[in-house]
Write an enzyme that holds these catalytic residues in place. Structure first.
Site, PDB file in Angstrom:
ATOM      1  N   PRO A 159       4.069   2.088  -6.957  1.00 35.30           N
ATOM      2  CA  PRO A 159       2.685   1.620  -6.779  1.00 35.30           C
ATOM      3  C   PRO A 159       2.287   1.361  -5.334  1.00 35.30           C
ATOM      4  O   PRO A 159       1.133   1.047  -5.080  1.00 35.30           O
ATOM      5  CB  PRO A 159       2.670   0.321  -7.575  1.00 35.30           C
ATOM      6  N   SER A 166       3.989  -0.720  -2.630  1.00 38.44           N
ATOM      7  CA  SER A 166       4.346  -1.879  -1.801  1.00 38.44           C
ATOM      8  C   SER A 166       5.221  -1.458  -0.618  1.00 38.44           C
ATOM      9  O   SER A 166       5.069  -1.975   0.488  1.00 38.44           O
ATOM     10  CB  SER A 166       5.048  -2.946  -2.648  1.00 38.44           C
ATOM     11  N   LYS A 167       6.132  -0.503  -0.850  1.00 34.81           N
ATOM     12  CA  LYS A 167       6.969  -0.011   0.267  1.00 34.81           C
ATOM     13  C   LYS A 167       6.133   0.820   1.233  1.00 34.81           C
ATOM     14  O   LYS A 167       6.330   0.759   2.451  1.00 34.81           O
ATOM     15  CB  LYS A 167       8.144   0.816  -0.268  1.00 34.81           C
ATOM     16  N   CYS A 169      16.498   1.075  -8.309  1.00 37.30           N
ATOM     17  CA  CYS A 169      16.630  -0.288  -8.830  1.00 37.30           C
ATOM     18  C   CYS A 169      17.597  -0.258 -10.021  1.00 37.30           C
ATOM     19  O   CYS A 169      17.371  -0.884 -11.047  1.00 37.30           O
ATOM     20  CB  CYS A 169      15.278  -0.889  -9.204  1.00 37.30           C
TER      21      CYS A 169
END
Length: 800
Positions: A190, A192-193, A324
């Site tokens: 989405p 954020s990185k 993850c």
């Protein structure tokens, strides 16, 4: 945007919009965490026998720590936030957070229990990342906590704070980004990185156009728009969102001194889809659904994406591979296979000295493969033929001890949840020392290439494990054909220049970028639209007008956007092979009556920090008291401003202006970061065109209390229309903003409802102004065109 999204293969990623109105985040576990979700989930038992058997057998958890590891997985994940380092305001936000909001939480008790204070992440630079165990339930029980929550939500919408899981912050930090780097984020949603990478490009806020850029890609078209939402908050001209399958993302071309060269990236972030068993603390359905089958199915895709990444990496460049997941089939097995087939072209970087304070486990060198029925295999030769489609040879560890030693797999990082109260995560940092063996003729790419080389490209590994990548079709077939194509290209270019369109060739220019996307059309050099703008704002001769683009080819141009020259290069040379979802920031909006004031376009707040260094006229320097008036009153009369400001405005023609605040070092208690606002000068008034959340942000930084007014406003939003009308008649008490005019504005915003309170465009404030009855009639006449422009802008923004 407020829900967590599931990626391909069932991988889990925290959505960038999770700090919405509903909650601070997943901090109170099981049922309490899910109360805000419609219907909720049935209670999930946090047990999975196969999961425990698998990871105990592999030994990824140190001896004696298994119970702590499992206990941590069953605990809810703390909410984490990151203060963006993109703006010079980061230190001011941190100061405000620590000195005001955290100080108010000290010694605070809720239901007889002391509230746990937020803690900074010890390994994140400059105290810019924090985590907290505050739950949604507790937030609603204390005014101080509610105020803190409102601060987080509002600052997140402004782009000054990002909600992001702690371990997710690690890969961008290990990329070691510099402002000149060309960066590819392969599986970006989405976002954020991606936001972290953009911040790193803009480390020096005095440079409006860094030489580097970020191309953020995602395979899911809908998730691309979530990515756009995240990137847009940072207002950067150096970000492009594209929509491709990462395992076959096309080679892009750029023009270098008249030659077409293939674009190789200095930094690549390869955060691949994964089984997500490191996210069990926030995605509790993983407990029920976990099986080794997920990893076996994803391994091939992960290897193909990583392979495609290293092919596009420049020599000397750095690629970070991350998941993850804790599973070596998705982690070490992919890295080992990549290193083996690279034949020395890649090496794992030793990052043990980077991010001091981060507790990590080294990568493992021995593992086994297990089927979902619990059957183990130690070597490929042991796998029966009927299982060889599920299990591939690249899933097993390398048997040759010498080869294994040279791989340095222990340089990989595995983050375990119980070490620092985080999720589980895996990171590997790869450095490219030479072209990949199947790309040995890579240097030939730097010769002059035809525009449409990409039409015959084979851009993805076709084999099951991605090991047999052949790129012969990328070569120049015949010099004669190359010359013919170059001639055609030159004819196309000449034709497009005659039509005044800087963009794709005429035969292609009506094609849409991406799915139902409007085209990106650069302004021609001789476009008559630009001359009045240049004159009105006295733009510097160095202003890169060739970087201006619109999203329409016919009719009036309503919005002007801007990209960096490097992204312009990418756009113009890859119009047929790229699905571009979004790029550029809005710098000017058409003003319906603006031409009578000398310019048909007014400045847009989104792009003001990019434009400001080039503007030499229509700038008014204001003091901090003037800024407070501008931000708390919708249309203040000139008489309310300082005498210095009134003098500056006196001889200035009506129209769009820049309002600049410079901090005074001799007044350390005042705001110590510069502010640039877009405004409008009327006949008898001066106003700022700033989105609502940005107004609240600046006011907070200046120490103005905005919480009570906002809470009153939200209460009004929840009333029926009749109740609102009744409230508007009665005098409002307890508002922090003294001015009666702003009092009316706040109520009118509430009456208009959700659209005005949440829309990030300036028009909502303009429409509200039309309802204020006690404004002087002459002021209304002087500013009527502004209100009309607001409506035009609103209509355009819906399309944007």
């Amino acid at each position: 945007a407020g829900r967590r999204r599931r990626g391909p293969g069932g991988e889990s990623r925290a959505g960038g919009g999770e700090a919405g109105r509903g909650a601070l985040g997943p901090a109170d576990g099981g049922g309490a965490f899910l109360q805000g979700w419609a219907g909720g989930y049935p209670e999930i038992v946090k047990e999975n026998e196969l999961f425990e058997r698998y990871y105990q057998e592999l030994g990824i958890v140190p001896a004696g720590e298994w119970d702590a590891f499992m206990a941590a997985l069953r605990e809810p994940l703390p909410a984490t936030l990151r203060i963006t380092g993109y703006r010079s305001h980061a230190k001011e936000i941190l100061h405000c957070l620590k000195e005001k909001y955290f100080r108010e939480l000290q010694d605070l008790e809720v239901d007889g229990q002391k509230v746990e204070m937020p803690q900074s992440l010890s390994w994140y630079p400059e105290e810019l990342a924090w985590h907290t165990n505050l739950s949604r339930k507790i937030l609603r029980k204390s005014p101080q906590l509610e105020k803190f929550h409102q601060f987080l939500v509002s600052e997140t919408e402004c782009g000054n704070i990002s909600r992001q899981e702690a371990v997710s912050m690690i890969p961008p930090l290990l990329l070691n980004v510099s402002p000149h780097h060309k960066i590819l984020d392969m599986c970006a949603a989405p976002g954020s990185k991606t936001a972290q990478l953009i911040e790193m490009l803009h480390a020096d806020m005095n440079v409006p156009f860094p030489n580097g850029f970020v191309i953020a890609n995602d395979v899911d078209n809908k998730r691309c728009y979530l990515l756009v939402h995240q990137a847009k908050r940072l207002n950067s001209p150096c970000i492009m969102v594209v929509n491709h399958d990462a395992s076959s993302i096309p080679n892009l071309q750029i023009d270098v001194d008249g030659r077409k060269e293939i674009l190789f990236y200095d930094r690549i972030l390869c955060d691949v889809p994964c089984s997500g068993d490191g996210t069990m603390r926030k995605n509790i359905d993983v407990w029920k659904k976990w099986t080794t089958q997920n990893s076996l199915q994803l391994h091939g895709l992960q290897l193909r994406i990583a392979t495609r990444g290293v092919e596009q990496l420049a020599e000397g460049g750095r690629m970070v591979y991350s998941t993850c997941s804790l599973n070596p089939i998705e982690n070490e097995a992919v890295i080992a296979s990549l290193l083996e087939k690279s034949q020395g072209a890649l090496e794992l970087a030793d990052v043990s000295s980077e991010l001091p304070g981060l507790k990590r486990m080294p990568g493992i060198t021995k593992w086994k493969v297990m089927l979902k029925d619990g059957q183990w295999f130690e070597e490929w030769k042991d796998v029966p033929s009927n299982r060889q489609t599920q299990i591939r040879p690249t899933m097993f560890p390398v048997k040759d001890e010498e080869k294994l030693k040279t791989m340095n797999l222990e340089r990989c990082l595995r983050i375990l949840p119980h070490h620092q109260n985080t999720g589980g995560f895996f990171v590997a940092v790869l450095i490219k020392k030479a072209p990949m063996p199947w790309n040995k003729r890579q240097p030939k790419v730097h010769q002059k290439l035809p525009q449409r080389t990409g039409d015959t490209e084979v851009t993805a590994a076709n084999s099951g494990n991605g090991s047999d990548c052949i790129f012969e079709e990328q070569r120049l077939a015949e010099n004669e054909e190359s010359k013919k194509m170059q001639e055609l290209q030159n004819l196309d270019t000449e034709q497009s220049k005659k039509e005044g369109v800087c963009g794709p060739p005429p035969s292609k220019k009506m094609k849409l970028f991406g799915f139902k996307e409007d085209p990106f059309v650069f302004l021609p050099e001789d476009d008559p639209l630009f001359l009045p703008i240049q004159k009105f704002y006295a733009l510097d001769p160095s202003f890169p007008k060739m970087n201006l683009l619109t999203r329409t080819q016919e009719g009036k141009k309503r919005q002007l956007y801007m990209v960096s020259k490097e992204l312009r290069n990418v756009l113009l040379n890859n119009s047929e092979k790229m699905k571009v979802i979004n790029t550029g920031i809005k710098v000017w909006s058409r003003n319906s009556d603006g031409e009578q004031f000398g310019c048909a376009f007014r400045l847009a707040q989104e792009g003001i920090y990019t434009l400001y260094p080039f503007i030499h006229a229509r700038i008014i320097n204001v003091c901090i008291e003037d800024v407070k008036i501008l931000l708390t009153q919708e249309n203040p009369f000139l008489s309310k401003f300082s005498s210095e400001t009134q003098k500056k405005v006196k001889d200035m023609a009506m129209g769009s202006i820049v309002l600049k605040y410079d901090p005074d070092p001799e007044k350390p208690h005042d705001l110590q970061c510069p502010i640039v606002l877009c405004g409008w000068q009327g006949k008898t008034s001066l106003r700022a065109f700033v989105p609502k959340n940005e107004r609240l942000h600046y006011l907070r930084m200046m120490g103005v209390e905005v919480f009570k007014a906002k809470r009153k406003e939200e209460e009004l939003e929840n009333k029926t229309e009749e109740e609102v009308q009744q409230r508007l008649v009665q005098p409002e008490e307890g508002m922090d903003v003294e001015d009666k005019e702003h009092d009316l504005v706040t109520k009118m915003e509430a009456e208009i409802g959700e659209e005005s309170s949440q829309s990030p465009v300036e028009s909502s404030a303009m429409e509200i102004e039309n309802k204020i009855e006690d404004l002087d009639q002459s002021s209304k006449n002087a500013n009527a065109h502004v209100s009309q422009d607001g409506k035009d802008t609103d209509a355009c923004n819906v399309k944007d």
